[in-house]
Motif scaffolding. Structure first.
Motif, PDB file in Angstrom:
ATOM      1  N   GLY A 298      -7.317 -37.901 -12.323  1.00 60.91           N
ATOM      2  CA  GLY A 298      -8.666 -37.993 -11.787  1.00 60.91           C
ATOM      3  C   GLY A 298      -9.336 -39.311 -12.119  1.00 60.91           C
ATOM      4  N   ALA A 299      -9.131 -39.799 -13.359  1.00 60.56           N
ATOM      5  CA  ALA A 299      -9.700 -41.100 -13.732  1.00 60.56           C
ATOM      6  C   ALA A 299      -9.125 -42.207 -12.858  1.00 60.56           C
ATOM      7  N   ALA A 300      -7.818 -42.125 -12.576  1.00 62.28           N
ATOM      8  CA  ALA A 300      -7.195 -43.129 -11.714  1.00 62.28           C
ATOM      9  C   ALA A 300      -7.740 -43.061 -10.293  1.00 62.28           C
ATOM     10  N   LEU A 301      -7.898 -41.855  -9.759  1.00 64.63           N
ATOM     11  CA  LEU A 301      -8.414 -41.705  -8.406  1.00 64.63           C
ATOM     12  C   LEU A 301      -9.860 -42.195  -8.301  1.00 64.63           C
ATOM     13  N   LEU A 302     -10.665 -41.916  -9.314  1.00 58.20           N
ATOM     14  CA  LEU A 302     -12.036 -42.424  -9.322  1.00 58.20           C
ATOM     15  C   LEU A 302     -12.051 -43.956  -9.305  1.00 58.20           C
ATOM     16  N   GLY A 303     -11.125 -44.549 -10.047  1.00 55.63           N
ATOM     17  CA  GLY A 303     -11.023 -46.004 -10.037  1.00 55.63           C
ATOM     18  C   GLY A 303     -10.606 -46.541  -8.681  1.00 55.63           C
ATOM     19  N   LEU A 304      -9.634 -45.886  -8.053  1.00 54.19           N
ATOM     20  CA  LEU A 304      -9.197 -46.308  -6.722  1.00 54.19           C
ATOM     21  C   LEU A 304     -10.316 -46.120  -5.701  1.00 54.19           C
ATOM     22  N   ASP A 305     -11.100 -45.047  -5.848  1.00 56.44           N
ATOM     23  CA  ASP A 305     -12.277 -44.881  -4.987  1.00 56.44           C
ATOM     24  C   ASP A 305     -13.193 -46.092  -5.107  1.00 56.44           C
ATOM     25  N   ARG A 306     -13.430 -46.511  -6.339  1.00 57.27           N
ATOM     26  CA  ARG A 306     -14.389 -47.586  -6.597  1.00 57.27           C
ATOM     27  C   ARG A 306     -13.916 -48.925  -6.026  1.00 57.27           C
ATOM     28  N   VAL A 307     -12.608 -49.193  -6.071  1.00 56.38           N
ATOM     29  CA  VAL A 307     -12.119 -50.486  -5.574  1.00 56.38           C
ATOM     30  C   VAL A 307     -11.782 -50.437  -4.091  1.00 56.38           C
ATOM     31  N   GLY A 308     -12.025 -49.293  -3.447  1.00 56.02           N
ATOM     32  CA  GLY A 308     -11.781 -49.185  -2.022  1.00 56.02           C
ATOM     33  C   GLY A 308     -10.316 -49.174  -1.638  1.00 56.02           C
ATOM     34  N   ALA A 309      -9.493 -48.549  -2.457  1.00 57.98           N
ATOM     35  CA  ALA A 309      -8.056 -48.508  -2.182  1.00 57.98           C
ATOM     36  C   ALA A 309      -7.753 -47.684  -0.938  1.00 57.98           C
ATOM     37  N   ARG A 310      -6.640 -47.984  -0.304  1.00 54.34           N
ATOM     38  CA  ARG A 310      -6.224 -47.259   0.892  1.00 54.34           C
ATOM     39  C   ARG A 310      -5.730 -45.855   0.522  1.00 54.34           C
ATOM     40  N   PRO A 311      -5.764 -44.920   1.469  1.00 51.48           N
ATOM     41  CA  PRO A 311      -5.284 -43.561   1.196  1.00 51.48           C
ATOM     42  C   PRO A 311      -3.864 -43.521   0.650  1.00 51.48           C
ATOM     43  N   GLU A 312      -3.018 -44.462   1.071  1.00 44.97           N
ATOM     44  CA  GLU A 312      -1.645 -44.478   0.584  1.00 44.97           C
ATOM     45  C   GLU A 312      -1.584 -44.684  -0.929  1.00 44.97           C
ATOM     46  N   ALA A 313      -2.527 -45.446  -1.459  1.00 40.94           N
ATOM     47  CA  ALA A 313      -2.560 -45.668  -2.905  1.00 40.94           C
ATOM     48  C   ALA A 313      -2.897 -44.378  -3.641  1.00 40.94           C
ATOM     49  N   HIS A 314      -3.838 -43.620  -3.096  1.00 40.29           N
ATOM     50  CA  HIS A 314      -4.166 -42.331  -3.701  1.00 40.29           C
ATOM     51  C   HIS A 314      -2.951 -41.409  -3.711  1.00 40.29           C
ATOM     52  N   ARG A 315      -2.237 -41.380  -2.598  1.00 38.76           N
ATOM     53  CA  ARG A 315      -1.062 -40.501  -2.520  1.00 38.76           C
ATOM     54  C   ARG A 315       0.012 -40.926  -3.514  1.00 38.76           C
ATOM     55  N   LYS A 316       0.181 -42.230  -3.692  1.00 37.01           N
ATOM     56  CA  LYS A 316       1.218 -42.713  -4.611  1.00 37.01           C
ATOM     57  C   LYS A 316       0.892 -42.307  -6.059  1.00 37.01           C
ATOM     58  N   VAL A 317      -0.384 -42.398  -6.429  1.00 30.57           N
ATOM     59  CA  VAL A 317      -0.776 -41.974  -7.775  1.00 30.57           C
ATOM     60  C   VAL A 317      -0.512 -40.479  -7.958  1.00 30.57           C
ATOM     61  N   ARG A 318      -0.879 -39.687  -6.950  1.00 29.98           N
ATOM     62  CA  ARG A 318      -0.631 -38.245  -7.053  1.00 29.98           C
ATOM     63  C   ARG A 318       0.862 -37.966  -7.167  1.00 29.98           C
ATOM     64  N   ASP A 319       1.671 -38.676  -6.425  1.00 25.98           N
ATOM     65  CA  ASP A 319       3.117 -38.474  -6.493  1.00 25.98           C
ATOM     66  C   ASP A 319       3.628 -38.772  -7.896  1.00 25.98           C
ATOM     67  N   PHE A 320       3.096 -39.814  -8.523  1.00 25.31           N
ATOM     68  CA  PHE A 320       3.551 -40.188  -9.856  1.00 25.31           C
ATOM     69  C   PHE A 320       3.278 -39.061 -10.857  1.00 25.31           C
ATOM     70  N   PHE A 321       2.103 -38.469 -10.751  1.00 21.75           N
ATOM     71  CA  PHE A 321       1.742 -37.418 -11.696  1.00 21.75           C
ATOM     72  C   PHE A 321       2.218 -36.030 -11.260  1.00 21.75           C
ATOM     73  N   GLY A 322       3.014 -35.998 -10.201  1.00 24.75           N
ATOM     74  CA  GLY A 322       3.676 -34.759  -9.824  1.00 24.75           C
ATOM     75  C   GLY A 322       2.801 -33.761  -9.127  1.00 24.75           C
ATOM     76  N   THR A 323       1.779 -34.209  -8.421  1.00 26.28           N
ATOM     77  CA  THR A 323       0.929 -33.270  -7.674  1.00 26.28           C
ATOM     78  C   THR A 323       1.000 -33.624  -6.204  1.00 26.28           C
TER      79      THR A 323
END
Length: 323
Positions: A298-323
């Motif tokens: 969640g902390a990582a996703l909040l950070g990606l929200d703040r920097v305006g990351a693309r949806p693919e970046a959010h998915r990659k983080v979730r994949d790393f943490f196994g969700t």
């Protein structure tokens, strides 16, 4: 070294700290785990010093030395003034160009939703609730215990169980099996013996937290007093969620309401059923879920929200943490 990542994500709880370094494309390039983060007990300076070791190890693993944005979700950041103080302390460490500090409950909420929209109620040692909308609006509570009107949490449940059991044993209160099951847990013959052991510290005070599971087991066995305590917790959870939904104008919209923390993820059937039944009446459009993801996600996703990351970046983080 000398390179910069996109996000430094920090989830610092009372018992452990997780740090993740995230590249612009969402790849997690370094992680580290450290001890608990306890500014009230240790002071802000020493607590941040301990956090620095974990951050340094994460940066070393990633091969970078800073980030564009530091997204820190920290235990004991309960008031805006505390968030500001901690943000200043983290900014002074030059871990990133920008720093945002939130209470760690926000990390649990963001880990469980696909966008920054919803409400989370967390019941572990204590109880807290936060909500957020994509436009940046949030809802929160001070979560300082009885001082701020809170009731519940594992510690509070243990205290409530002890209170009822003590009064049952000496006749001031209604009979309850808690007068037997609580001392039994510690191999003691009576509530008086348990009270004496706790008061004289023959049992370490920290062991009181072991009594919340005993309360739930006693309730599952049919004890009326124990069931009433569990039912009250369910109503507290629902009340916090409904207030947060109302503050964010989400009560009439289909909205995730997520449950987190050890008490709410343990699968206590009566508690789970009562929470869902009451929410169905008081917030019928709430979509109830349970968050078991690691809060550092969640902390990582909040950070990606703040920097305006693309949806693919959010998915990659979730994949790393196994969700």
């Amino acid at each position: 070294m000398g390179l910069t990542a996109s996000v430094l994500a920090v989830d610092a709880g009372n018992s452990k700290t997780d740090v993740a370094v995230v590249a612009a494309d969402g790849e997690v390039i370094g992680t580290a785990r450290g001890g608990g983060f306890r500014p009230p007990a240790e002071g802000v300076g020493p607590a941040v010093d301990a956090l620095a070791d974990t951050v340094t190890r994460a940066y070393a693993a990633a091969g970078v030395s800073s980030a564009a944005h530091v997204s820190a979700c920290l235990a004991n950041a309960d008031l805006p003034a505390e968030e500001e103080e901690l943000a200043a302390a983290l900014h002074a460490r030059a871990w990133g160009a920008a720093v945002e500090v939130r209470n760690d409950t926000f990390a649990i909420l963001r880990a469980g939703v696909t966008e920054p929209r919803g409400v989370a109620v967390v019941c572990g040692a204590g109880i807290n609730c936060v909500g957020m909308r994509p436009d940046g609006r949030t809802a929160r509570f001070p979560a300082l215990g009885r001082l701020s009107g809170d009731w519940g949490g594992g510690w509070g449940l243990a205290e409530e169980a002890l209170w009822h059991a003590a009064r049952a044993e000496d006749g001031r209160g209604a009979p309850t099996a808690l007068a037997r099951t609580l001392p039994d847990h510690f191999g003691l013959p009576t509530m008086y013996a348990l009270i004496e052991a706790l008061h004289l510290r023959r049992l370490p005070p920290a062991r009181r937290h072991e009594l919340a599971p005993v309360l739930f087991a006693t309730a599952a066995g049919g004890d009326g007093v124990a069931r009433a305590v569990v039912d009250r917790l369910a109503e507290e959870v629902v009340t916090m969620a409904v207030v947060a939904l109302t503050r964010l104008d989400l009560l009439e919209e289909e909205t995730p309401v997520l449950l987190g923390g050890g008490v709410l993820t343990a699968g206590h059937r009566r508690l789970d059923d009562r929470v869902r039944e009451s929410l169905a009446v008081r917030a019928p459009r709430a979509v109830v879920g349970v968050v078991r993801e690691r809060p550092v996600l969640g902390a990582a996703l909040l950070g990606l929200d703040r920097v305006g990351a693309r949806p693919e970046a959010h998915r990659k983080v979730r994949d790393f943490f196994g969700t």
